[in-house]
Design a protein around this motif. Structure first.
Motif, PDB file in Angstrom:
ATOM      1  N   PHE A  73       0.856  -1.175   0.000  1.00 42.29           N
ATOM      2  CA  PHE A  73       0.000   0.000   0.000  1.00 42.29           C
ATOM      3  C   PHE A  73       0.898   1.232   0.000  1.00 42.29           C
ATOM      4  O   PHE A  73       2.064   1.166   0.389  1.00 42.29           O
ATOM      5  CB  PHE A  73      -0.930   0.020   1.217  1.00 42.29           C
ATOM      6  N   ASP A  74       0.360   2.343  -0.456  1.00 46.31           N
ATOM      7  CA  ASP A  74       1.120   3.589  -0.487  1.00 46.31           C
ATOM      8  C   ASP A  74       0.794   4.402   0.758  1.00 46.31           C
ATOM      9  O   ASP A  74      -0.325   4.912   0.898  1.00 46.31           O
ATOM     10  CB  ASP A  74       0.774   4.405  -1.731  1.00 46.31           C
ATOM     11  N   PRO A  75       1.737   4.527   1.681  1.00 46.15           N
ATOM     12  CA  PRO A  75       1.470   5.339   2.879  1.00 46.15           C
ATOM     13  C   PRO A  75       1.269   6.804   2.497  1.00 46.15           C
ATOM     14  O   PRO A  75       1.820   7.276   1.489  1.00 46.15           O
ATOM     15  CB  PRO A  75       2.737   5.165   3.720  1.00 46.15           C
ATOM     16  N   PRO A 125      20.464   4.573   8.521  1.00 48.60           N
ATOM     17  CA  PRO A 125      19.294   5.332   8.071  1.00 48.60           C
ATOM     18  C   PRO A 125      19.078   5.171   6.566  1.00 48.60           C
ATOM     19  O   PRO A 125      20.030   4.949   5.812  1.00 48.60           O
ATOM     20  CB  PRO A 125      19.652   6.781   8.427  1.00 48.60           C
ATOM     21  N   PRO A 126      17.831   5.266   6.101  1.00 55.11           N
ATOM     22  CA  PRO A 126      17.567   5.166   4.657  1.00 55.11           C
ATOM     23  C   PRO A 126      18.238   6.297   3.902  1.00 55.11           C
ATOM     24  O   PRO A 126      18.373   7.412   4.409  1.00 55.11           O
ATOM     25  CB  PRO A 126      16.038   5.245   4.575  1.00 55.11           C
ATOM     26  N   SER A 127      18.630   6.002   2.677  1.00 53.50           N
ATOM     27  CA  SER A 127      19.359   6.994   1.881  1.00 53.50           C
ATOM     28  C   SER A 127      18.440   8.018   1.245  1.00 53.50           C
ATOM     29  O   SER A 127      18.879   9.122   0.906  1.00 53.50           O
ATOM     30  CB  SER A 127      20.172   6.281   0.796  1.00 53.50           C
ATOM     31  N   ASP A 128      17.175   7.660   1.049  1.00 52.86           N
ATOM     32  CA  ASP A 128      16.228   8.600   0.447  1.00 52.86           C
ATOM     33  C   ASP A 128      14.819   8.255   0.907  1.00 52.86           C
ATOM     34  O   ASP A 128      14.596   7.256   1.598  1.00 52.86           O
ATOM     35  CB  ASP A 128      16.325   8.588  -1.085  1.00 52.86           C
ATOM     36  N   LEU A 129      13.861   9.095   0.515  1.00 48.16           N
ATOM     37  CA  LEU A 129      12.495   8.927   0.986  1.00 48.16           C
ATOM     38  C   LEU A 129      11.873   7.647   0.457  1.00 48.16           C
ATOM     39  O   LEU A 129      11.137   6.968   1.173  1.00 48.16           O
ATOM     40  CB  LEU A 129      11.648  10.141   0.569  1.00 48.16           C
ATOM     41  N   GLY A 130      12.166   7.289  -0.777  1.00 46.61           N
ATOM     42  CA  GLY A 130      11.608   6.061  -1.331  1.00 46.61           C
ATOM     43  C   GLY A 130      12.026   4.842  -0.532  1.00 46.61           C
ATOM     44  O   GLY A 130      11.208   3.956  -0.251  1.00 46.61           O
ATOM     45  N   GLU A 131      13.282   4.785  -0.149  1.00 45.76           N
ATOM     46  CA  GLU A 131      13.781   3.667   0.654  1.00 45.76           C
ATOM     47  C   GLU A 131      13.127   3.667   2.032  1.00 45.76           C
ATOM     48  O   GLU A 131      12.777   2.612   2.568  1.00 45.76           O
ATOM     49  CB  GLU A 131      15.293   3.777   0.784  1.00 45.76           C
ATOM     50  N   ALA A 132      12.945   4.857   2.594  1.00 48.89           N
ATOM     51  CA  ALA A 132      12.314   4.966   3.914  1.00 48.89           C
ATOM     52  C   ALA A 132      10.864   4.487   3.878  1.00 48.89           C
ATOM     53  O   ALA A 132      10.401   3.800   4.795  1.00 48.89           O
ATOM     54  CB  ALA A 132      12.387   6.404   4.403  1.00 48.89           C
ATOM     55  N   VAL A 133      10.144   4.832   2.818  1.00 48.55           N
ATOM     56  CA  VAL A 133       8.760   4.405   2.688  1.00 48.55           C
ATOM     57  C   VAL A 133       8.675   2.885   2.541  1.00 48.55           C
ATOM     58  O   VAL A 133       7.806   2.232   3.125  1.00 48.55           O
ATOM     59  CB  VAL A 133       8.079   5.122   1.499  1.00 48.55           C
ATOM     60  N   GLN A 134       9.576   2.303   1.759  1.00 49.27           N
ATOM     61  CA  GLN A 134       9.603   0.850   1.621  1.00 49.27           C
ATOM     62  C   GLN A 134       9.820   0.178   2.976  1.00 49.27           C
ATOM     63  O   GLN A 134       9.181  -0.825   3.295  1.00 49.27           O
ATOM     64  CB  GLN A 134      10.705   0.438   0.649  1.00 49.27           C
ATOM     65  N   ASP A 135      10.726   0.736   3.770  1.00 47.74           N
ATOM     66  CA  ASP A 135      10.972   0.174   5.098  1.00 47.74           C
ATOM     67  C   ASP A 135       9.718   0.230   5.968  1.00 47.74           C
ATOM     68  O   ASP A 135       9.431  -0.706   6.724  1.00 47.74           O
ATOM     69  CB  ASP A 135      12.102   0.933   5.795  1.00 47.74           C
ATOM     70  N   ILE A 136       8.983   1.324   5.865  1.00 44.91           N
ATOM     71  CA  ILE A 136       7.763   1.486   6.663  1.00 44.91           C
ATOM     72  C   ILE A 136       6.739   0.412   6.299  1.00 44.91           C
ATOM     73  O   ILE A 136       6.180  -0.270   7.165  1.00 44.91           O
ATOM     74  CB  ILE A 136       7.160   2.891   6.440  1.00 44.91           C
ATOM     75  N   VAL A 137       6.478   0.249   5.012  1.00 43.31           N
ATOM     76  CA  VAL A 137       5.471  -0.720   4.576  1.00 43.31           C
ATOM     77  C   VAL A 137       5.888  -2.130   4.954  1.00 43.31           C
ATOM     78  O   VAL A 137       5.085  -2.920   5.475  1.00 43.31           O
ATOM     79  CB  VAL A 137       5.226  -0.616   3.059  1.00 43.31           C
ATOM     80  N   ARG A 138       7.125  -2.477   4.720  1.00 46.93           N
ATOM     81  CA  ARG A 138       7.592  -3.822   5.049  1.00 46.93           C
ATOM     82  C   ARG A 138       7.564  -4.062   6.547  1.00 46.93           C
ATOM     83  O   ARG A 138       7.247  -5.166   7.011  1.00 46.93           O
ATOM     84  CB  ARG A 138       9.002  -4.025   4.494  1.00 46.93           C
ATOM     85  N   SER A 139       7.869  -3.031   7.310  1.00 48.52           N
ATOM     86  CA  SER A 139       7.808  -3.171   8.763  1.00 48.52           C
ATOM     87  C   SER A 139       6.382  -3.435   9.224  1.00 48.52           C
ATOM     88  O   SER A 139       6.149  -4.242  10.132  1.00 48.52           O
ATOM     89  CB  SER A 139       8.363  -1.915   9.435  1.00 48.52           C
ATOM     90  N   VAL A 140       5.422  -2.754   8.622  1.00 55.43           N
ATOM     91  CA  VAL A 140       4.015  -3.004   8.948  1.00 55.43           C
ATOM     92  C   VAL A 140       3.674  -4.468   8.697  1.00 55.43           C
ATOM     93  O   VAL A 140       3.019  -5.126   9.517  1.00 55.43           O
ATOM     94  CB  VAL A 140       3.098  -2.073   8.129  1.00 55.43           C
ATOM     95  N   MET A 141       4.136  -5.010   7.576  1.00 54.33           N
ATOM     96  CA  MET A 141       3.824  -6.398   7.254  1.00 54.33           C
ATOM     97  C   MET A 141       4.510  -7.369   8.217  1.00 54.33           C
ATOM     98  O   MET A 141       3.923  -8.391   8.609  1.00 54.33           O
ATOM     99  CB  MET A 141       4.243  -6.709   5.814  1.00 54.33           C
ATOM    100  N   ARG A 155      11.023  -9.269   2.930  1.00 48.05           N
ATOM    101  CA  ARG A 155      11.514  -8.794   4.219  1.00 48.05           C
ATOM    102  C   ARG A 155      12.640  -7.789   3.998  1.00 48.05           C
ATOM    103  O   ARG A 155      13.554  -8.021   3.221  1.00 48.05           O
ATOM    104  CB  ARG A 155      12.034  -9.972   5.043  1.00 48.05           C
ATOM    105  N   PRO A 156      12.565  -6.624   4.669  1.00 39.53           N
ATOM    106  CA  PRO A 156      13.634  -5.644   4.484  1.00 39.53           C
ATOM    107  C   PRO A 156      14.950  -6.166   5.032  1.00 39.53           C
ATOM    108  O   PRO A 156      14.992  -6.870   6.039  1.00 39.53           O
ATOM    109  CB  PRO A 156      13.141  -4.437   5.304  1.00 39.53           C
TER     110      PRO A 156
END
Length: 219
Positions: free
Chosen positions: A102-104, A175-191, A213-214
């Motif tokens: 999903f897109d946060p 830390p994530p290198s950019d916002l796209g990587e950070a968003v991916q981490d968030i979604v995968r963490s939720v899962m 899995r991240p």
């Protein structure tokens, strides 16, 4: 074009105009109430849906319009606001239950904002859900720690001074290198959190399309 069943049409993802409509509704909540913004609403709903048990809407809807869940004043009509929040809740519920991407609601800020600065409203909403409904954070499953660290790493360390184990895990992560990587981490963490608190039954597990899995970026 085929017509969607009413049950599905009612829970179509909110488009940009509807997200803005929800923000406009939140902006109209009168003082002294402290409503969440749309990004915080999104994080709050994810935190809510990761609790081990379902939480009735009557318990969480007041938190959308006030972080302390105070009652709305007489004369304020929250119907549209609640309907939009419920639609997003259902969309997220379905995505998490199916382990689908999903897109946060995370928005790039103007200027040279860091990924953490862009994610902070979402993470603050998630943390508000954890504070209001603490069952997830009370769990002692070791598998919770890493995905929680990937979310809470966007807070200032001073805000986590009472969470030693969480901070220790955060200190090992890059830390994530950019916002796209950070968003991916968030979604995968939720899962990953859902795998612990909302495990799939065998039939659903075979059909799930969970993001990979991240791979934690160790310092």
């Amino acid at each position: 074009m085929a017509t969607l069943p009413i049950a599905d049409a009612a829970f179509l993802p909110l488009d940009e105009q509807e997200i803005q409509q929800l923000q406009d509704q939140l902006d109209q909540v009168p003082e002294p109430l402290l409503p969440l913004d749309v990004s915080a609403v999104d994080g709050f709903l994810c935190g809510l849906l990761l609790q081990p048990h379902d939480i009735d809407a009557s318990r969480w809807l007041p938190c959308i319009t006030d972080v302390e869940a105070r009652e709305l004043p007489a004369g304020f009509e929250p119907g549209t606001l609640h309907a939009l929040a419920m639609r997003r809740h259902e969309q997220l519920r379905r995505a998490i239950a199916a382990r689908q991407w999903f897109d946060p609601w995370v928005f790039e800020l103007e200027g040279h904002a860091s990924p953490s600065e862009c994610l902070l409203p979402w993470v603050a909403g998630f943390a508000a859900a954890m504070e209001r409904f603490p069952k997830l954070m009370q769990g002692d499953d070791a598998q919770l720690l890493e995905p929680l660290a990937l979310i809470y790493m966007h807070f200032d360390a001073q805000d986590l001074e009472d969470a030693d184990a969480l901070q220790q895990m955060i200190d090992t992560l890059e830390p994530p290198s950019d916002l796209g990587e950070a968003v991916q981490d968030i979604v995968r963490s939720v899962m990953l959190l859902a795998d612990v608190t909302r495990p799939l039954v065998p039939a659903a597990r075979r059909q799930a399309q969970r993001p990979a899995r991240p791979r934690p970026r160790r310092r």
